[in-house]
Design an enzyme around this catalytic site. Structure first.
Site, PDB file in Angstrom:
ATOM      1  N   CYS A 139     -77.852 -67.820  56.178  1.00 40.48           N
ATOM      2  CA  CYS A 139     -78.741 -66.963  56.948  1.00 40.48           C
ATOM      3  C   CYS A 139     -78.359 -66.987  58.427  1.00 40.48           C
ATOM      4  O   CYS A 139     -78.009 -68.017  58.967  1.00 40.48           O
ATOM      5  CB  CYS A 139     -80.214 -67.355  56.830  1.00 40.48           C
ATOM      6  SG  CYS A 139     -80.866 -67.212  55.191  1.00 40.48           S
TER       7      CYS A 139
ATOM      8  N   LYS B 114     -60.332 -77.652  48.740  1.00 43.19           N
ATOM      9  CA  LYS B 114     -59.806 -76.489  49.468  1.00 43.19           C
ATOM     10  C   LYS B 114     -59.369 -75.417  48.481  1.00 43.19           C
ATOM     11  O   LYS B 114     -59.689 -74.249  48.634  1.00 43.19           O
ATOM     12  CB  LYS B 114     -58.626 -76.985  50.300  1.00 43.19           C
ATOM     13  CG  LYS B 114     -58.381 -76.404  51.613  1.00 43.19           C
ATOM     14  CD  LYS B 114     -59.264 -76.805  52.765  1.00 43.19           C
ATOM     15  CE  LYS B 114     -60.727 -76.752  52.492  1.00 43.19           C
ATOM     16  NZ  LYS B 114     -61.597 -77.438  53.352  1.00 43.19           N
TER      17      LYS B 114
ATOM     18  N   GLU C 192     -62.469 -73.899  46.350  1.00 45.65           N
ATOM     19  CA  GLU C 192     -63.484 -73.095  47.042  1.00 45.65           C
ATOM     20  C   GLU C 192     -62.972 -71.710  47.412  1.00 45.65           C
ATOM     21  O   GLU C 192     -63.740 -70.757  47.430  1.00 45.65           O
ATOM     22  CB  GLU C 192     -64.096 -73.818  48.250  1.00 45.65           C
ATOM     23  CG  GLU C 192     -63.214 -74.012  49.444  1.00 45.65           C
ATOM     24  CD  GLU C 192     -63.897 -74.749  50.589  1.00 45.65           C
ATOM     25  OE1 GLU C 192     -65.096 -74.576  50.802  1.00 45.65           O
ATOM     26  OE2 GLU C 192     -63.197 -75.503  51.280  1.00 45.65           O
TER      27      GLU C 192
ATOM     28  N   ARG D 225     -71.264 -67.389  58.144  1.00 46.90           N
ATOM     29  CA  ARG D 225     -72.198 -68.409  57.670  1.00 46.90           C
ATOM     30  C   ARG D 225     -72.529 -68.223  56.183  1.00 46.90           C
ATOM     31  O   ARG D 225     -73.053 -69.135  55.553  1.00 46.90           O
ATOM     32  CB  ARG D 225     -73.503 -68.339  58.483  1.00 46.90           C
ATOM     33  CG  ARG D 225     -73.313 -68.695  59.940  1.00 46.90           C
ATOM     34  CD  ARG D 225     -74.538 -68.337  60.756  1.00 46.90           C
ATOM     35  NE  ARG D 225     -75.681 -69.155  60.422  1.00 46.90           N
ATOM     36  CZ  ARG D 225     -76.005 -70.293  61.022  1.00 46.90           C
ATOM     37  NH1 ARG D 225     -75.247 -70.756  61.987  1.00 46.90           N
ATOM     38  NH2 ARG D 225     -77.066 -70.970  60.669  1.00 46.90           N
TER      39      ARG D 225
ATOM     40  N   LYS E  28     -71.177 -71.238  55.370  1.00 44.79           N
ATOM     41  CA  LYS E  28     -70.489 -72.146  56.296  1.00 44.79           C
ATOM     42  C   LYS E  28     -71.386 -73.305  56.680  1.00 44.79           C
ATOM     43  O   LYS E  28     -70.961 -74.440  56.749  1.00 44.79           O
ATOM     44  CB  LYS E  28     -70.069 -71.355  57.546  1.00 44.79           C
ATOM     45  CG  LYS E  28     -69.341 -72.183  58.609  1.00 44.79           C
ATOM     46  CD  LYS E  28     -67.962 -72.555  58.146  1.00 44.79           C
ATOM     47  CE  LYS E  28     -67.181 -73.329  59.188  1.00 44.79           C
ATOM     48  NZ  LYS E  28     -66.018 -74.002  58.577  1.00 44.79           N
TER      49      LYS E  28
ATOM     50  N   GLU F  96     -59.791 -83.627  49.097  1.00 45.23           N
ATOM     51  CA  GLU F  96     -59.863 -82.490  50.022  1.00 45.23           C
ATOM     52  C   GLU F  96     -58.941 -81.349  49.568  1.00 45.23           C
ATOM     53  O   GLU F  96     -59.328 -80.183  49.621  1.00 45.23           O
ATOM     54  CB  GLU F  96     -59.501 -82.967  51.439  1.00 45.23           C
ATOM     55  CG  GLU F  96     -59.481 -81.886  52.504  1.00 45.23           C
ATOM     56  CD  GLU F  96     -60.797 -81.142  52.681  1.00 45.23           C
ATOM     57  OE1 GLU F  96     -61.825 -81.552  52.115  1.00 45.23           O
ATOM     58  OE2 GLU F  96     -60.784 -80.105  53.392  1.00 45.23           O
TER      59      GLU F  96
ATOM     60  N   ASN G 196     -84.759 -68.222  58.917  1.00 39.76           N
ATOM     61  CA  ASN G 196     -83.716 -69.076  58.330  1.00 39.76           C
ATOM     62  C   ASN G 196     -84.402 -70.374  57.917  1.00 39.76           C
ATOM     63  O   ASN G 196     -85.060 -71.009  58.744  1.00 39.76           O
ATOM     64  CB  ASN G 196     -82.631 -69.337  59.395  1.00 39.76           C
ATOM     65  CG  ASN G 196     -81.513 -70.213  58.870  1.00 39.76           C
ATOM     66  OD1 ASN G 196     -81.484 -70.556  57.688  1.00 39.76           O
ATOM     67  ND2 ASN G 196     -80.595 -70.576  59.750  1.00 39.76           N
ATOM     68  N   GLY G 197     -84.290 -70.753  56.640  1.00 37.60           N
ATOM     69  CA  GLY G 197     -84.941 -71.983  56.181  1.00 37.60           C
ATOM     70  C   GLY G 197     -85.766 -71.698  54.942  1.00 37.60           C
ATOM     71  O   GLY G 197     -85.575 -70.669  54.277  1.00 37.60           O
TER      72      GLY G 197
ATOM     73  N   HIS H  37     -57.981 -93.206  31.726  1.00 34.87           N
ATOM     74  CA  HIS H  37     -59.280 -93.583  31.162  1.00 34.87           C
ATOM     75  C   HIS H  37     -60.070 -92.362  30.696  1.00 34.87           C
ATOM     76  O   HIS H  37     -61.298 -92.418  30.643  1.00 34.87           O
ATOM     77  CB  HIS H  37     -60.058 -94.415  32.188  1.00 34.87           C
ATOM     78  CG  HIS H  37     -59.335 -95.669  32.553  1.00 34.87           C
ATOM     79  ND1 HIS H  37     -59.296 -96.766  31.737  1.00 34.87           N
ATOM     80  CD2 HIS H  37     -58.567 -95.964  33.623  1.00 34.87           C
ATOM     81  CE1 HIS H  37     -58.554 -97.710  32.293  1.00 34.87           C
ATOM     82  NE2 HIS H  37     -58.100 -97.241  33.434  1.00 34.87           N
TER      83      HIS H  37
ATOM     84  N   TRP I 114     -79.033 -65.268  52.923  1.00 39.86           N
ATOM     85  CA  TRP I 114     -78.413 -65.956  51.796  1.00 39.86           C
ATOM     86  C   TRP I 114     -79.573 -66.302  50.870  1.00 39.86           C
ATOM     87  O   TRP I 114     -80.417 -67.143  51.209  1.00 39.86           O
ATOM     88  CB  TRP I 114     -77.699 -67.208  52.311  1.00 39.86           C
ATOM     89  CG  TRP I 114     -76.812 -67.880  51.315  1.00 39.86           C
ATOM     90  CD1 TRP I 114     -75.504 -67.595  51.074  1.00 39.86           C
ATOM     91  CD2 TRP I 114     -77.150 -68.979  50.455  1.00 39.86           C
ATOM     92  NE1 TRP I 114     -75.009 -68.441  50.115  1.00 39.86           N
ATOM     93  CE2 TRP I 114     -75.996 -69.293  49.712  1.00 39.86           C
ATOM     94  CE3 TRP I 114     -78.315 -69.715  50.229  1.00 39.86           C
ATOM     95  CZ2 TRP I 114     -75.958 -70.317  48.766  1.00 39.86           C
ATOM     96  CZ3 TRP I 114     -78.286 -70.732  49.295  1.00 39.86           C
ATOM     97  CH2 TRP I 114     -77.108 -71.021  48.568  1.00 39.86           C
TER      98      TRP I 114
END
Ligand code: M6R
Length: 611
Positions: A2, A487, A490, A27, A606, A483, A103-104, A506, A77
Site C-alpha cells: 500500500c 532471489k 521470487e 511497494r 517491497k 539468498e 495503509n495497515g 537425509h 495491496w
C-alpha cells in the site's frame, strides 16, 4: 505494501498524486485510486481502478481531467476483500463527504462495522478501511479533527491514514500508528506520503510522523498534534537522496540498475568507516563495558535481511566466540526469547518498516535488550526506535528483490563483527589489518565480477527452462545459497530450495534425477573438498551441476561441474558479499528470459507492513 500520497497546494493535484503513486508502485499493489476536492461542485470526486496504475492514469488522462488543487491517492495491496474497483481506496462514507486512504489493518473492524450497520449505515466494500470513513462521518459534527480524534479512540490495529472532508476544502488530515507516513513541507504546498521517493519532486524537507500523531495539512503549513490532541513542533529534516537515484536512468529494470550500483553503494557504506587503519563507527556507542559483559547476540530480520543475519552469525561467533542466534522477525515474539541487559539485538531491515521485524524489536526492547539496527531508509520506524543505528547508505532501492541493500547490510555487519572482535582483543593487529584491506578491495573486485556478466547471461540461457532448482552449500555457502535461491524464486517463479549440502542425504537427494539443476556453492576454501564430494554425489544421480567457486579453484571445479561461475579470491569475511553477485545476475537473466515482471513480481511487496 500500500502506498499513500496526499497533496494540497496550488498546482493541479491529480497529476501530482499519480506521479507520486507511480514512485510507490515498487511497494507492491493490485489497484489504485485518487480522491480530489472538486471546488466547483463542492464535493469529493473519487476515481479507482483495479490493476496497474496505468489503467487509472489512462482513465483520467494523466490527471488533467480533474480540476482540483487538493487530494489523496493510494495503491492498494489487498488484505480485506479481493482486488476490485470497489475495494480500492479511497474508501468513502455513505454520504460521500469523507474519503480515506489507509495503509495497515484495522483489527476490530468487524465489531465496528456491526455497530454502524445496526445504526443503519450502509456499506459497499469488504474493506476494513471503509469502517474508518463511515465512523468519521458518524462522529462528524462540523469539526473534522474532533471526529478523527473520536475514531482514533475506537480503532485498533496499524494505520497510516489520509483523510479528506468535502466540508473542508482547505485541509487534509493525516494520522499514523505503526504504519509509515511522512510529511512534506513544500513551497506553497504540503504533502503526505508513505515514503520520501513519492514527494522528492516537490520537496526535500520532510518530517517523520510518530505513532499516535495527527497532522493537519494546509497550503501554507502543517500543524502536528500528539495523541492527546496537543499541538507539537515537528522537526524538519532535509533529505539528501537525489530524484534520479529513484529512476531507471536508461536501464531496463531497477533490479539490474541496483545490481550494477553495488560497488558504489559499498564505497559509500564502507569508506567513511574505514580510516587510518581502523574502523570508525562514529554513529555507534557500545561501551567497552557492555561489549565485555555481552552474553548473547540475537540477529532479528525477515527474508533476505535474515540471510544477512545467517552469514553474520558465522562471522560473529567465529571472531568473538559470543553465542549468536538468528531469528525471523515473525517468529521472535513467539519463541520466548532469552534477552536481558547483557544481550545485543541486531535488527536488520532495508526499509526499516517491516512490521514483523518492528514487533520483534519492540519485544526485545521490552525485555531489556540493547537494540542496534542496520537500516537503509533514514528516519524509518526501526531506525527511530533503536538504541543505535548503522545506516547502509545504499540509496533508494526500488526493485522488490533486494540487491544493493543486501550487500551493504552484509558488508556492514561483517565490519561490525571485525570491530567487535578487535575491541574484545579476539583478533591480532595483523589479522585485523588483513581483513580491513579486504574490505577496501571489495568494491573493485565486485566491479570485476559485474564486468563478466555476459558469462552468467550465457549460463542463464542454458538453464532458464528448468522448473525446479536446488542450491547446496556448507556454512557460509549455505547462507549464500539461501539468498541465491530466494532471489531466483521470487523473480523467476521457478521452484527452488537451498540446502545445507551435508543434509541432502537425509531426504532431499531423493528428488535428484537426470537433468535436475543443482547450483553447488563452494567459495568457502576451508570446506572446498567437502563441497566437491557433494557435487560428485549429485552428479552420480544425474544432476546437472552449476558451480560457484573462487578463481583459484575454478580449474579444479571445471573438471567435475557442468558449468562454473567464479569470483575473485577474497578474505573469507567477504566471500558471501562478493559471491551473491553472480547469483543475483543469474536470477535476473533467468527471469528476463522467462518474460517475468522483474521489478514487481506477483504477490510481493517491497515493504511488508502487515503481519
Ligand atoms: O525491508 P526489509 O529488509 O525489512 O525487508 C525484509 C524482506 O521483506 C526482504 O528482504 C525480502 O525478502 C526481499 N524482497 C527479498 O529480495
Amino acid at each position: 505494501m500500500c502506498g499513500i500520497v496526499g497533496y494540497i497546494g496550488r498546482e493541479q493535484a491529480a497529476p501530482v498524486l499519480l506521479e507520486g503513486l507511480s514512485r510507490l508502485e515498487y511497494r507492491g499493489y493490485d489497484s489504485a485510486g485518487v480522491a480530489v476536492f472538486d471546488a466547483e461542485a463542492g464535493t469529493l470526486a473519487v476515481h479507482k481502478a483495479k490493476g496497474r496504475l496505468q489503467v487509472l492514469s489512462e482513465q483520467l488522462h494523466g490527471g488533467a481531467d480533474l480540476n482540483s488543487t487538493m487530494g489523496v491517492g493510494h495503491t492498494r495491496w489487498a488484505t480485506h476483500g479481493a482486488p476490485s474497483d470497489i475495494n480500492s481506496h479511497p474508501q468513502v462514507s455513505h454520504s460521500g463527504r469523507i474519503a480515506v486512504v489507509h495503509n495497515g489493518i484495522i483489527e476490530n473492524y468487524a465489531e465496528l462495522k456491526a455497530f454502524l450497520m445496526a445504526q443503519g449505515v450502509p456499506f459497499t466494500s469488504e474493506t476494513d478501511t471503509e469502517v474508518v470513513a463511515q465512523l468519521i462521518e458518524y462522529f462528524y459534527e462540523g469539526d473534522l479533527l474532533a471526529a478523527v480524534g473520536r475514531v482514533l479512540r475506537r480503532i485498533q490495529g496499524a494505520y497510516a491514514l489520509g483523510i479528506l472532508c468535502a466540508d473542508c476544502p482547505d485541509r487534509i488530515v493525516a494520522v499514523r500508528k505503526d504504519s509509515p507516513l511522512i510529511l512534506g513541507y513544500g513551497e506553497g504546498c504540503s504533502l503526505i506520503a508513505s515514503d520520501v521517493t513519492a514527494i522528492l519532486g516537490h520537496t526535500r524537507r520532510v518530517g517523520y510522523m510518530e505513532d499516535g500523531e495527527l497532522a493537519v495539512l494546509t497550503r501554507e503549513s502543517i500543524q502536528c498534534y500528539n495523541h492527546l490532541m496537543q499541538p507539537i513542533e515537528k522537526k524538519i529534516v532535509t533529505v539528501d537522496w537525489e530524484l534520479d537515484a529513484a529512476e531507471k536512468g536508461g536501464y531496463e529494470h531497477f533490479m539490474f540498475k541496483e545490481i550494477m550500483e553495488q560497488p558504489d553503494a559499498l564505497r559509500r557504506c564502507l569508506s567513511p568507516r574505514i580510516r587510518e587503519g581502523d574502523i570508525m563507527f562514529e554513529d555507534l556507542s557500545l561501551s567497552q563495558e557492555f561489549l565485555q559483559n555481552m552474553r548473547r547476540i540475537y540477529i532479528v530480520a525477515c527474508g533476505s535481511s535474515c540471510h544477512v543475519g545467517m552469514v553474520g552469525k558465522y562471522h560473529l561467533e567465529r571472531l568473538t566466540r559470543i553465542p549468536v542466534e538468528v531469528a525471523l522477525g515473525s517468529e521472535f515474539r513467539y519463541m520466548d526469547p532469552i534477552v536481558d541487559r547483557h544481550t545485543l539485538v541486531i535488527v536488520i531491515s532495508q526499509s526499516g518498516e517491516t512490521l514483523d521485524t518492528m514487533a520483534a524489536l519492540r519485544e526485545a526492547r521490552r525485555l531489556g535488550g540493547r537494540i542496534l539496527s542496520i537500516v537503509n531508509v533514514v528516519g524509518s520506524s526501526i531506525a527511530r526506535e533503536s538504541n543505535q543505528v548503522l545506516y547502509t547508505w545504499a540509496g533508494p532501492e526500488i526493485a522488490v528483490a533486494t540487491t544493493k541493500a543486501y550487500t551493504t547490510q552484509l558488508a556492514l555487519l561483517s565490519l561490525l563483527a571485525l570491530w567487535m572482535a578487535r575491541r574484545l582483543g579476539a583478533v591480532s593487529g595483523e589479522e585485523f589489518q588483513a581483513a580491513l584491506a579486504a574490505f577496501q578491495e571489495l568494491p573493485g573486485k565486485m566491479e570485476e565480477v559485474l564486468s563478466r556478466r555476459d558469462s552468467i547471461q550465457y549460463l542463464a540461457s542454458r538453464y532458464f527452462n528448468h522448473d525446479s532448482i536446488f542450491f547446496i552449500g556448507r556454512n557460509l555457502d549455505y547462507a549464500l545459497g539461501l539468498e541465491g535461491s530466494l532471489k531466483l524464486k521470487e523473480i523467476s517463479y521457478i521452484h527452488s530450495e537451498a540446502y545445507a549440502a551435508g543434509e541432502l542425504k537425509h531426504g532431499t537427494i531423493s528428488l535428484i534425477e537426470d537433468g535436475t539443476l543443482v547450483v553447488a556453492l563452494s567459495t568457502y576454501g576451508k570446506l572446498f573438498s567437502k563441497a566437491m564430494s557433494n557435487v560428485i554425489e549429485v552428479k552420480a544421480r544425474g544432476a546437472d551441476v552449476l558451480s560457484l567457486t573462487v578463481e583459484s579453484r575454478g580449474e579444479e571445479m571445471r573438471h567435475t561441474a557442468d558449468g562454473v561461475m567464479s569470483i575473485p579470491d577474497i578474505h573469507e569475511l567477504l566471500l558471501p558479499c562478493l559471491g551473491v553477485v553472480p547469483l543475483q545476475l543469474f536470477a535476473y537473466y533467468v527471469a528476463l528470459m522467462r518474460g517475468c515482471d522483474i521489478d514487481k513480481p506477483r504477490n510481493l511487496a517491497k515493504s511488508v507492513t502487515v503481519e
